[in-house]
Scaffold this motif. Sequence first.
Motif, mmCIF file in Angstrom:
data_model
loop_
_atom_site.group_PDB
_atom_site.id
_atom_site.type_symbol
_atom_site.label_atom_id
_atom_site.label_comp_id
_atom_site.label_asym_id
_atom_site.label_seq_id
_atom_site.Cartn_x
_atom_site.Cartn_y
_atom_site.Cartn_z
ATOM 1 N N ILE A 43 0.789 -1.238 0.000
ATOM 2 C CA ILE A 43 0.000 0.000 0.000
ATOM 3 C C ILE A 43 0.818 1.285 0.000
ATOM 4 N N SER A 44 2.118 1.213 0.193
ATOM 5 C CA SER A 44 2.897 2.432 0.424
ATOM 6 C C SER A 44 2.856 3.427 -0.728
ATOM 7 N N THR A 45 2.656 2.969 -1.939
ATOM 8 C CA THR A 45 2.640 3.896 -3.073
ATOM 9 C C THR A 45 1.240 4.414 -3.405
ATOM 10 N N VAL A 46 0.213 3.868 -2.763
ATOM 11 C CA VAL A 46 -1.165 4.282 -3.074
ATOM 12 C C VAL A 46 -1.380 5.778 -2.836
ATOM 13 N N PRO A 47 -0.983 6.335 -1.687
ATOM 14 C CA PRO A 47 -1.180 7.778 -1.501
ATOM 15 C C PRO A 47 -0.417 8.615 -2.533
ATOM 16 N N GLU A 48 0.760 8.163 -2.882
ATOM 17 C CA GLU A 48 1.566 8.869 -3.879
ATOM 18 C C GLU A 48 0.874 8.851 -5.251
ATOM 19 N N GLN A 73 -8.662 4.914 0.712
ATOM 20 C CA GLN A 73 -9.453 4.430 1.845
ATOM 21 C C GLN A 73 -9.238 2.936 2.081
ATOM 22 N N LYS A 74 -9.179 2.159 1.005
ATOM 23 C CA LYS A 74 -8.935 0.718 1.142
ATOM 24 C C LYS A 74 -7.549 0.464 1.730
ATOM 25 N N ALA A 75 -6.567 1.203 1.230
ATOM 26 C CA ALA A 75 -5.199 1.035 1.730
ATOM 27 C C ALA A 75 -5.127 1.370 3.216
ATOM 28 N N LEU A 76 -5.774 2.455 3.608
ATOM 29 C CA LEU A 76 -5.761 2.830 5.023
ATOM 30 C C LEU A 76 -6.508 1.804 5.873
ATOM 31 N N GLY A 77 -7.554 1.225 5.329
ATOM 32 C CA GLY A 77 -8.272 0.170 6.050
ATOM 33 C C GLY A 77 -7.388 -1.045 6.290
ATOM 34 N N GLN A 112 9.393 2.754 17.711
ATOM 35 C CA GLN A 112 9.664 2.839 16.272
ATOM 36 C C GLN A 112 8.399 2.531 15.480
ATOM 37 N N PHE A 113 7.641 1.558 15.931
ATOM 38 C CA PHE A 113 6.365 1.234 15.292
ATOM 39 C C PHE A 113 5.428 2.437 15.330
ATOM 40 N N ARG A 114 5.374 3.124 16.452
ATOM 41 C CA ARG A 114 4.507 4.301 16.566
ATOM 42 C C ARG A 114 4.941 5.394 15.589
ATOM 43 N N LEU A 115 6.244 5.508 15.352
ATOM 44 C CA LEU A 115 6.732 6.468 14.355
ATOM 45 C C LEU A 115 6.244 6.085 12.955
ATOM 46 N N VAL A 116 6.235 4.794 12.679
ATOM 47 C CA VAL A 116 5.720 4.314 11.390
ATOM 48 C C VAL A 116 4.228 4.618 11.289
ATOM 49 N N GLN A 117 3.492 4.356 12.356
ATOM 50 C CA GLN A 117 2.054 4.659 12.362
ATOM 51 C C GLN A 117 1.808 6.135 12.065
ATOM 52 N N LYS A 118 2.551 6.980 12.741
ATOM 53 C CA LYS A 118 2.402 8.420 12.532
ATOM 54 C C LYS A 118 2.775 8.779 11.096
ATOM 55 N N GLY A 119 3.814 8.156 10.584
ATOM 56 C CA GLY A 119 4.272 8.441 9.225
ATOM 57 C C GLY A 119 3.242 8.102 8.166
ATOM 58 N N ILE A 120 2.517 7.002 8.342
ATOM 59 C CA ILE A 120 1.498 6.641 7.344
ATOM 60 C C ILE A 120 0.350 7.641 7.390
ATOM 61 N N SER A 121 0.034 8.151 8.568
ATOM 62 C CA SER A 121 -1.013 9.173 8.675
ATOM 63 C C SER A 121 -0.584 10.458 7.981
ATOM 64 N N VAL A 122 0.657 10.836 8.184
ATOM 65 C CA VAL A 122 1.198 12.031 7.525
ATOM 66 C C VAL A 122 1.181 11.837 6.012
ATOM 67 N N LEU A 123 1.588 10.663 5.565
ATOM 68 C CA LEU A 123 1.607 10.368 4.132
ATOM 69 C C LEU A 123 0.208 10.475 3.532
ATOM 70 N N ALA A 124 -0.768 9.890 4.188
ATOM 71 C CA ALA A 124 -2.143 9.938 3.678
ATOM 72 C C ALA A 124 -2.669 11.372 3.657
ATOM 73 N N ALA A 125 -2.378 12.135 4.700
ATOM 74 C CA ALA A 125 -2.843 13.526 4.755
ATOM 75 C C ALA A 125 -2.190 14.364 3.660
ATOM 76 N N LYS A 126 -0.907 14.170 3.452
ATOM 77 C CA LYS A 126 -0.211 14.926 2.405
ATOM 78 C C LYS A 126 -0.749 14.575 1.025
ATOM 79 N N ALA A 127 -1.138 13.320 0.834
ATOM 80 C CA ALA A 127 -1.656 12.898 -0.468
ATOM 81 C C ALA A 127 -2.900 13.682 -0.856
ATOM 82 N N LEU A 128 -3.648 14.138 0.129
ATOM 83 C CA LEU A 128 -4.886 14.861 -0.150
ATOM 84 C C LEU A 128 -4.649 16.296 -0.593
#
Length: 193
Positions: A43-48, A73-77, A112-128
Amino acid sequence: KELEAAEKRLTDELEAQRKHQQLMAISPIWVELVNLAKTYSDISTVPEEFAVDRDRVTRMGGVVTSESLIPVQKALGQWVDVTTDFDTSCSNALMMVTEPKTARMVSELYVQFRLVQKGISVLAAKALVEDPLKVQDARLELDKKMEGLRLRRRAVIRSARENIVGAEWLDLSIDGVDPFEVDEPISAPPTIT
């Protein structure tokens, strides 16, 4: 003497059970780490990709529709499902592991996992809203955080082996390459900002 011997056997048995419980609390993390890495890869490239499409549509004077958000939305799910499982496995280990050095390694892995979690949220928000290049930069930054998560695995395994099991570290290298080798030493836990 028999009573002392029986007490020692009981103490040894209880200690062995305690160690076993700690190891069993750690092992589910590895299954969930594999699931997390696979899902991230999927899923990492979906927001991009969404950001590129959004940018193209808006440049042509079009409007981004809610249907175009479906892949994101599917990727985030998928991401929420796999991170929930990983979080649960780490939480169990954080509750059960009492050996101090290994508990610290598990907590660093979790941070480190929490940093990844935060990073995916940032990525999804930036994609918008952000330029596709900024979204790409956010994904590359997230790739580094995922790699950091993977690299922390060695520290946990080594600590558990040395401090819970009481055994030396095994040399698992093939042709001089250790599959658990960390490129940079882990000296301090990461911080969430």
